[in-house]
Design a protein around this motif. Sequence first.
Motif, short mmCIF file in Angstrom:
data_model
loop_
_atom_site.label_atom_id
_atom_site.label_comp_id
_atom_site.label_asym_id
_atom_site.label_seq_id
_atom_site.Cartn_x
_atom_site.Cartn_y
_atom_site.Cartn_z
N ALA A 46 38.26 35.33 38.44
CA ALA A 46 37.71 36.83 38.01
C ALA A 46 38.78 37.98 38.24
O ALA A 46 38.81 38.77 37.14
N THR A 47 39.68 38.09 39.18
CA THR A 47 40.42 39.17 39.29
C THR A 47 41.49 38.99 38.41
O THR A 47 42.26 39.94 38.01
N PHE A 48 41.94 37.77 37.99
CA PHE A 48 42.93 37.74 37.06
C PHE A 48 42.67 37.84 35.66
O PHE A 48 43.33 38.64 34.93
N VAL A 49 41.21 37.47 35.32
CA VAL A 49 40.77 37.96 34.28
C VAL A 49 40.92 39.51 34.00
O VAL A 49 41.04 40.16 32.94
N GLY A 93 50.60 40.27 41.10
CA GLY A 93 50.74 40.01 42.38
C GLY A 93 50.84 41.37 43.10
O GLY A 93 50.00 41.20 44.18
N ASP A 94 51.28 42.34 42.77
CA ASP A 94 51.24 43.69 43.57
C ASP A 94 49.85 43.96 43.86
O ASP A 94 49.29 44.64 44.87
N TRP A 95 49.02 44.00 42.50
CA TRP A 95 47.76 44.49 42.63
C TRP A 95 46.69 43.63 43.46
O TRP A 95 46.03 44.15 44.07
N PHE A 96 46.82 42.30 43.35
CA PHE A 96 46.03 41.54 44.03
C PHE A 96 46.40 41.62 45.42
O PHE A 96 45.30 41.52 46.37
N SER A 97 47.44 41.71 46.08
CA SER A 97 47.75 41.92 47.32
C SER A 97 47.32 43.46 47.87
O SER A 97 46.46 43.27 48.96
N VAL A 314 36.05 44.47 40.38
CA VAL A 314 36.26 43.73 41.68
C VAL A 314 35.08 43.98 42.75
O VAL A 314 34.40 42.99 43.33
N VAL A 315 34.61 45.15 42.85
CA VAL A 315 33.55 45.55 43.67
C VAL A 315 32.09 44.83 43.35
O VAL A 315 31.44 44.26 44.24
N SER A 316 32.09 44.86 42.15
CA SER A 316 30.81 43.98 41.63
C SER A 316 31.07 42.58 41.73
O SER A 316 29.73 42.13 42.40
N ILE A 317 32.09 42.31 41.81
CA ILE A 317 32.21 40.49 42.14
C ILE A 317 31.87 40.29 43.60
O ILE A 317 31.13 39.51 43.76
N VAL A 318 32.50 41.07 44.39
CA VAL A 318 32.14 41.25 45.64
C VAL A 318 30.80 41.40 46.21
O VAL A 318 30.16 40.43 47.03
N LEU A 319 30.13 42.02 45.58
CA LEU A 319 28.62 42.38 45.91
C LEU A 319 27.85 41.20 45.34
O LEU A 319 26.90 40.81 46.01
N VAL A 320 27.89 40.69 44.32
CA VAL A 320 27.08 39.43 43.66
C VAL A 320 27.37 38.18 44.62
O VAL A 320 26.60 37.71 45.24
N VAL A 321 28.77 38.13 45.23
CA VAL A 321 28.86 37.02 46.01
C VAL A 321 28.38 36.93 47.23
O VAL A 321 27.62 36.32 47.98
N SER A 322 28.49 38.34 47.92
CA SER A 322 28.28 38.60 49.11
C SER A 322 26.56 38.54 49.23
O SER A 322 26.11 37.78 50.28
N PHE A 323 25.76 39.08 48.23
CA PHE A 323 24.36 38.96 48.57
C PHE A 323 23.80 37.81 48.19
O PHE A 323 22.90 37.17 48.98
#
Length: 342
Positions: A46-49, A93-97, A314-323
């Motif tokens: 998801a982050t790569f896309v 790579g820099d952004w993902f780090s 990215v924050v939306s992905i984290v929210l979906v997975v966390s909940f």
Amino acid sequence: MTTTEAQAGPALRRGVVAARTRHALGRGLVTLARSVAIFVPVFLVATFVTFALRSLSGLSPARIQLGEDATPEAVARIEAEWGLDRPFLVQYGDWFSGVLHGQLGTSWTNGADISTLIGLGLGVSLSVATFALVIGVVAGFALGAVAGLRRTTWVDRAITGFVTLISVMPAFVVGIVLVAVFAVGLGLFPSAGYVPAEQGFGPWLAHITLPAIALSFDVVADVARQLRSGLVAAYRENYVTGAVVRGLSPRRIFFGHVLRNALGPTLATLGLKFPSLVGASVVTEWIFGLQGFGRFANDAAQAGDVPAVQGVLVVSIVLVVSFNLIVNLVLARVTPSSQRGV
């Protein structure tokens, strides 16, 4: 009873409690491990896309800062300042780090830190969405339980008709009506704005009540329908007949057997409700004058601020997975089928 037998009784009970605790902990760890195993590859893809969207969009900070008439030399200079002249994988790579360290980049429009901007808006949206979820769960469970217990009666039909009606009412229409009646007409609530909880619980609650009610209608309808269907199906199972034959009270049958077996679909429905409430609140935030996460995402997209949009995703992905992880852990704890390993 001998002294040895008397001492063995409490010890046996403690052993049973310890075994049940270990079993519950094991189920929780297995659920957590499965969720993490799913989350890691999903997050990477998801982050790569998400990051690749910038290259596909053709947008550039130079176009935002200099306009469409910018010369190629000026565009190249601005993009070099932002590091956009480097290879794609190096940029990713820099952004993902940075993402792993909580740094989502810098806004193209104003040069502000995106993590800070999202944090400010997310606090507003999480307050409204959490309260909306609480309202939706409490009201939905009450309506669904009553409909399931009074199935095929006029009460069941009335509740089914009511939840069907509120499920098709758009949140912005409900919001406008609430403002007109309770804010402007009766003056019971403020019509717009937001006050952080640190400045007072009462003002904070007053400002989020109307937008939370407007967002809660869909949750109420979904929870009530899922719980009602689950209860009707559970009451048809053979274990209910067996419980009746054994002489168990209706209350014990409902809370000890029927409700726990009917909760699965309802809790699964909630898995996507909370993140969708946070992300879909943009219209409600406009109506109530809230600078929330949804409004920030809309403004970023309208301005072509790609780093901000990437941060929102990215924050939306984290929210979906966390909940969903939280819901799965609750399911593993309360549903009998998961406790049997089914």
